[in-house]
Design an enzyme around this catalytic site. Structure first.
Site, PDB file in Angstrom:
ATOM      1  N   ARG A  99       0.831  -1.191   0.000  1.00 59.50           N
ATOM      2  CA  ARG A  99       0.000   0.000   0.000  1.00 59.50           C
ATOM      3  C   ARG A  99       0.878   1.258   0.000  1.00 59.50           C
ATOM      4  NH1 ARG A  99      -5.238   1.612  -0.986  1.00 59.50           N
ATOM      5  NH2 ARG A  99      -6.199   2.734   0.746  1.00 59.50           N
ATOM      6  N   THR A 372      -9.873   0.178 -10.066  1.00 60.27           N
ATOM      7  CA  THR A 372      -8.938  -0.654  -9.334  1.00 60.27           C
ATOM      8  C   THR A 372      -8.818  -1.952 -10.121  1.00 60.27           C
ATOM      9  OG1 THR A 372      -9.417   0.428  -7.255  1.00 60.27           O
ATOM     10  CG2 THR A 372      -8.742  -1.843  -7.081  1.00 60.27           C
ATOM     11  N   SER A 444     -10.221  -0.647   1.494  1.00 64.17           N
ATOM     12  CA  SER A 444     -11.310  -1.636   1.511  1.00 64.17           C
ATOM     13  C   SER A 444     -10.993  -2.829   0.622  1.00 64.17           C
ATOM     14  CB  SER A 444     -12.606  -1.002   1.001  1.00 64.17           C
ATOM     15  OG  SER A 444     -12.971   0.083   1.805  1.00 64.17           O
ATOM     16  N   GLY A 465     -14.122   0.299  -4.475  1.00 61.40           N
ATOM     17  CA  GLY A 465     -14.161   1.150  -3.294  1.00 61.40           C
ATOM     18  C   GLY A 465     -14.793   0.448  -2.107  1.00 61.40           C
TER      19      GLY A 465
END
Ligand code: DON
Length: 562
Positions: A99, A372, A444, A465
């Site tokens: 991340r 994503t 998430s 999301g």
């Protein structure tokens, strides 16, 4: 040895001519030995080539992620971050957190104006929205630990696409056109200028090819030091961004124990913080375990109500307790404690809607989708890979690194800019997810692997999301409780409750036959939406073959295998 990559490259090119490089993506198929579900045919086909050449699931994932950075630029990335959940054929499980982090000059109140209000757009668009990218470090780390083919061979297909060109998909053309004004606003040049945008046009990305070549030759250092780092820092300085050379060289991906939770004879294996995904998924599943969902029926009043109530409670815990566990004492064990989770449903009543709180959060935007990426892979040895990566929004911050050819994320918006103020997914947070230098923003993303009776059963995950976690839950329940074949389980319309705003989002065909009316009569609020998370999954069938299923919600979603 020196010439091996070249030989491999030549053989790949030879092989590529045989590829059906088309966009009639296949949404589902059963394969005897190995299977991939992903967001783009050119990426899944690249992954398949790697598997066929004897690469393992990690090798395929490495090549796919870098290929997506070229052919799927709205979400595929080297300027973002992601998560890996891995289950080796022998049952060992691992997760890798790559991340993004807040730059060292980031401040808790950096998005607030002098009156203490959040400045609209500052955390979502432009240079200040960018977190320190983790993707390249993550891909290098997973390859070093678990890969089997040489690194350079796995980077080469992405370089070939960038250098020789590829055909943009219609949905990609649509997105590029839609964000054209943003591109010109945040860049001194125009990424993907209009002249390239006809259907069937070959797009080349020479700057990106050069960046990828440095990554091929120097690995981690090809991104975090030297020319690529110089380009990133120059870009930051030109637009008031915060990322420095020190931030880049300090970036480290982290191997972590996955979150695991038993649900009946299944075991969920998913991502720990800095994602909320694994924890919230485990919480929801455990809260629901005592209820006879199959008997209630698929999307009937009782099942929708109890699932929505479990969702509401998990997202309430998310807002209060979840953030980067290296910076905040996230009470993981307490939140996953079985007694706690059973007790959590003690106030659930079937005769009326609960209330989330008197405070109303903002509306969830939910107008965009597919920003994503997720890939699910099972190789012929039985190794399973579940990876979700992101730039956050479409094309992230819309800032493309000048000379580097790649977009930078706008992941800083996943922090809680101010307690109780919703981010672009309508999610609220507090101290646990406040901005701090070096900290990872809460996610998430829910890359997940499921075992059944101790054996590999399912690999799944999604972009979308805040709706990712509930989509993974519902897809799992659709298979495990409602006995749906995987393609049906993935395609089935879904609903979503995230505590705040206090409403149930639902897709047009969900909740038919008076279910919605009955629940409205109990006090639930509903809102129809057109976008939800987009699942890609692989399931091991009883005869050992692999059912791969991509999501009809994204035209480019594709499955491949052999
Ligand atoms: O990490 C997260 O939760 C978000 N940044 C993911 C964004 C996303 O899935 C956008 N796709 N619709």
């Amino acid at each position: 040895m020196k010439y091996l990559p070249l030989l491999f490259c030549l053989s790949i090119l030879a092989c590529r001519e045989e590829l059906k490089v088309d966009y009639e993506a296949q949404k589902a198929s059963v394969f005897p030995q190995a299977a991939i579900a992903g967001p783009h045919p050119l990426a899944t086909q690249t992954g398949l080539e790697v598997l066929r050449r004897g690469g393992n699931a990690i090798d395929a994932a490495v090549a796919m992620q870098l290929t997506m950075a070229v052919v799927f630029p709205r979400a595929g990335n080297i300027g973002g971050g992601g998560f890996l959940v891995y289950r080796a054929a022998d049952g060992e499980t691992l997760s890798l957190d790559y991340r993004e982090t807040a730059p060292s000059a980031a401040k808790r109140d950096m998005y607030l104006d002098t009156a203490g209000n959040v400045t609209e757009g500052l955390s979502t668009r432009g240079h200040l929205a960018v977190g320190v990218p983790g993707t390249v470090a993550g891909i290098v780390a997973m390859h070093e630990r678990l890969g089997s083919l040489p690194w350079a061979e796995l980077v080469q297909p992405a370089i070939d696409f960038a250098e020789n060109g590829y055909r943009l998909s219609e949905s990609e053309i649509d997105r590029i056109k839609r964000y054209h004004a943003d591109f010109t606003e945040f860049n001194d040049f125009t990424p993907f200028s209009d002249s390239t945008l006809g259907v069937g046009a070959q797009v080349k990305q020479p700057d990106l090819a050069a960046t990828l070549s440095r990554i091929r030759d120097l690995g981690h250092d090809g991104f975090y030091t030297g020319e690529t780092a110089d380009l990133i820092v120059t870009e930051m300085e030109s637009g008031g961004g915060l990322i420095t050379h020190e931030d880049l060289s300090a970036y480290e991906p982290k191997w972590k124990e996955p979150i695991t939770k038993a649900y009946r004879n299944y075991r969920l294996i998913s991502m720990p913080p800095s994602s909320s995904g694994g924890l919230a998924l485990a919480q929801m599943a455990k809260m629901l375990e005592p209820y006879p969902l199959e008997e209630y029926g698929f999307q009937r009043v009782r099942s929708v109500q109890v699932i929505a109530e479990a969702m509401r409670r998990a997202y309430a815990d998310r807002a209060e307790y979840l953030g980067d566990a290296d910076f905040y004492p996230v009470p993981v064990d307490s939140l996953l404690n079985d007694a706690y989770l059973l007790e959590r449903m003690a106030d659930y009543r079937t005769d009326s809607a609960g209330t989330s709180t008197d405070i109303t959060a903002g509306q969830v935007a939910m107008k965009e989708n597919f920003e994503t990426t997720h890939i699910s892979i099972v190789d012929s040895l039985g190794n399973a890979v579940s990876i979700t990566t992101t730039l956050n929004g479409n094309f992230g911050s819309k800032v493309m690194v000048d000379g580097g050819g790649f977009f930078l994320n706008n992941e800083m918006d996943d922090f809680s800019a101010k307690p109780g103020v919703p981010n672009m997914f309508g999610l609220v947070g507090k101290e646990a997810n406040a901005i701090q230098p070096g900290k990872r923003m809460l996610s998430s993303m829910t890359p997940t692997i499921v075992e059944k009776d101790g054996e590999l059963f399912m690999v799944l995950g999604a972009p979308g999301g805040s709706t990712i976690i509930t989509a993974v839950l519902q897809t799992f329940l659709n298979v495990a409780e409602y006995g749906m074949p995987l393609p049906e389980a993935v395609a089935a319309p879904r609903f979503h409750h995230q505590w705040l705003p206090d409403e149930i989002l639902y897709e047009p065909d969900a909740l038919a036959d008076g279910v919605l009316d009955s629940l409205e009569a109990l006090g639930y609020q509903f809102r129809e939406v057109n976008s939800m998370a987009v699942i890609k999954a692989v399931q091991v069938l009883p005869d050992g073959s692999l059912q791969a299923a991509a999501d009809p919600r994204n035209p480019d979603d594709d499955v491949e295998g052999y």
